[in-house]
Enzyme design. Structure first.
Site, short mmCIF file in Angstrom:
data_model
loop_
_atom_site.label_atom_id
_atom_site.label_comp_id
_atom_site.label_asym_id
_atom_site.label_seq_id
_atom_site.Cartn_x
_atom_site.Cartn_y
_atom_site.Cartn_z
N ASP A 408 0.85 -1.19 0.00
CA ASP A 408 0.00 0.00 0.00
C ASP A 408 0.89 1.24 0.00
OD1 ASP A 408 -3.06 0.76 0.59
OD2 ASP A 408 -1.72 2.21 1.55
N ASN A 416 -2.50 12.99 -4.52
CA ASN A 416 -3.66 13.37 -5.33
C ASN A 416 -4.17 14.75 -4.95
OD1 ASN A 416 -4.02 11.26 -7.12
ND2 ASN A 416 -5.19 10.02 -5.69
N HIS A 421 -5.02 14.30 -9.74
CA HIS A 421 -5.14 12.87 -9.99
C HIS A 421 -4.21 12.38 -11.10
CE1 HIS A 421 -8.47 12.01 -7.27
NE2 HIS A 421 -8.99 13.18 -7.62
N ASP A 425 -2.01 9.11 -10.85
CA ASP A 425 -1.99 8.05 -11.86
C ASP A 425 -0.57 7.74 -12.30
OD1 ASP A 425 -4.71 7.99 -11.71
OD2 ASP A 425 -5.07 9.08 -13.58
N GLU A 451 -4.70 2.45 -4.13
CA GLU A 451 -3.25 2.34 -4.12
C GLU A 451 -2.77 1.02 -3.52
OE1 GLU A 451 -4.42 4.79 -0.42
OE2 GLU A 451 -5.15 4.41 -2.44
#
Length: 543
Positions: A408, A416, A421, A425, A451
């Site tokens: 994680d 973000n 975003h 990404d 994530e």
């Protein structure tokens, strides 16, 4: 007399029969001809419409792809132009190059300037991160003062005040232009933005270049031409057509000196592209001595000053006309409906095969989308759980060790929230790519959501799984990201568990998830086992 009359009637009947036969044959031939002509024209119209739709769709896709590849370039000079350090430097460099100054002397003086050297390094890092070929800044006289390239072929010291993109930026207009590099001799697309002080005084121009060679992968199908606003072919699937002018191009309106400075050549051969009207009213083209007519779809991208031309050769028109002649002969000779039925069956079978082929391709794409996470290319949660179930079953059958990593990304939401975003990404894509590079072919990498990622490691005991987990953690910690001009580091927490005999997959996952939670609880950027042990393993030898 009666015999003579009967003989005359038989003769008249024979004559009438022959005349009737000739008339009926002529009428049938006329009907067959009309039918075949109508059928042939209908097929040509349908074929031309379908080909026109195909190449127009291809032109739309090409325009979208060019937009994706070039859209962000126009914003780069604007960002550079509004950098306070750049702005202050251009105030210092205002009118600093006398007209008689030697280019080599200017280049040597400016490259060795410590303050300019720091900004050159900044431009170098920015160009490398944004994948552009040249990024440079000119003063108000058009002399290049800063550049990401300070080595061989550096534009520093050269003057570009005659370039269209410079003149447009000087007038506070959006600058863009195709040209052949003055120092690199490489063709490319240029974008520019003006640099001004707080009072609006013109201080110079920031510009960026993308080499045309970086765009060749976008036009790998059929005959495609990309021209600039003057009609010069700057990119083509056929290299023989490069740097030729379209018949209606405006390159001849430019002076020889302007052509030489922009294209590094003065004369341009005309492309032998001839127009001819089609039978259905469409405009067709012939290229050189080619006898196969072509359709053309054109898309103008004013934001890049380029025009996309996609051509589709109508190879099947000759075949359609040949089929029409054959059908006419058959219908005229036999008058049999069976031939029409047979042609209908053949057409039905051909269309049915085409439809089956399309359905198979659609099913393949749907299956791929059902198994794969579109952003990262890893298995999605559903497919990963299916493969995880199979992996657990194999362990129960053969008794080989099986380990699981649950990963994680730490503080991912902050990335973000702070950078958007698109930045998030990018982190996910690079992290997933790193995972796929570090694991074996039969290891199973999946994105379970957000994530969170998971790796199933067949034939791997806990100690070897810990080695891999630590390598992943350390590699992620060393990975650098740059967003909005800032260098960002993202870490990862890893939970590791080893499969126990007859353990359900749900418990196996929960065990790894508990280990991940422990790693988060202990401060993140950790590798922990299900027993809560914290590990730092140095893996000198890859798995």
């Amino acid at each position: 007399m009666n015999d003579a009359m009967r003989s005359g009637e038989q003769g008249r009947l024979s004559t009438v029969t022959i005349v009737a036969a000739v008339v009926l044959i002529l009428l049938w031939i006329q009907v067959a001809y009309n039918y075949v002509s109508k059928e042939r024209q209908s097929r040509i119209d349908h074929y031309v419409r379908s080909e026109s739709l195909r190449i127009n769709n291809q032109a739309d896709i090409l325009s979208i792809n060019f937009g994706r590849n070039l859209g962000y370039l126009a914003g780069i000079p604007f960002v550079v132009a509004n950098n306070p350090l750049i702005n202050n430097t251009m105030k210092r460099m205002f009118n600093t190059a006398p007209e008689e100054q030697d280019t080599a002397a200017l280049k040597n003086r400016w490259i060795n300037d410590p303050q300019l050297a720091d900004l050159n390094r900044y431009l170098h890092l920015m160009a490398r991160h944004l994948d552009v070929d040249l990024l440079w800044v000119m003063n108000n006289q058009g002399y290049c003062v800063l550049s990401n390239n300070t080595g061989q072929g550096s534009p520093i010291g050269s003057r570009y005040s005659d370039r269209h993109y410079f003149l447009m930026a000087e007038k506070q207009r959006y600058g863009r232009q195709f040209a052949v590099g003055r120092t690199t001799h490489l063709p490319g697309l240029y974008y520019s933005s003006d640099i001004r002080d707080d009072e609006g005084k013109f201080l110079g121009v920031a510009a960026v270049k993308r080499n045309i060679s970086k765009l060749t992968h976008l036009i790998d199908n059929g005959l495609t031409l990309i021209t600039d606003e003057l009609g010069v072919v700057i990119l083509s699937t056929d290299p023989a057509l490069l740097m030729k002018s379209l018949p209606d191009g405006r390159i001849d309106e430019q002076s020889e000196d302007a052509r030489r400075r922009r294209y590094r050549q003065e004369s341009f051969a005309k492309l032998e592209l001839h127009r001819r009207p089609g039978e259905a009213g469409e405009e067709l083209f012939l290229l050189g001595n080619d006898t196969v007519p072509m359709l053309m779809a054109k898309r103008h991208r004013p934001s890049d000053d380029i025009i996309i031309h996609v051509f589709g050769r109508l190879y099947n028109i000759g075949q359609i006309e040949s089929d029409g002649r054959w059908m006419f002969i058959v219908l005229s000779a036999t008058g049999s409906l069976s031939i029409l039925l047979l042609l209908g069956v053949v057409l039905f079978v051909a269309r049915n095969r085409q439809q089956n082929s399309v359905l198979q391709e659609m099913n393949r794409l749907l299956q791929q989308q059902a198994y794969t996470d579109q952003l990262t290319g890893c298995f999605n949660r559903r497919r990963w759980l299916e493969l995880g179930t199979l992996g657990v079953e194999r362990v129960g059958r053969y008794g080989n060790p099986l380990s699981l990593l649950m990963l994680d990304l730490d503080h991912f939401k902050a990335v973000n929230d702070r950078f958007g975003h698109s930045a998030g990404d990018e982190v996910l894509r690079r992290f997933a790519h790193m995972l796929q590079q570090m694991v074996r072919k039969f290891d199973v990498v999946g994105r379970l959501g957000g994530e969170e990622f998971s790796i199933l490691l067949p034939q791997t005991p806990l100690d070897r799984a810990l080695v891999l987990a630590e390598r992943i953690r350390a590699s992620m910690q060393m990975m650098k990201f740059r967003f909005s001009g800032q260098e960002v580091t993202v870490t990862v927490s890893v939970g590791v568990s080893e499969y126990k005999s007859k353990q359900p997959l749900k418990d196996f996952l929960q065990q790894a998830d508990d280990a991940l939670y422990e790693a988060k609880r202990k401060g993140r950027n950790q590798v922990c086992t299900a027993q809560g042990e914290r590990h730092r393993v140095t893996a000198k030898t890859p798995r």
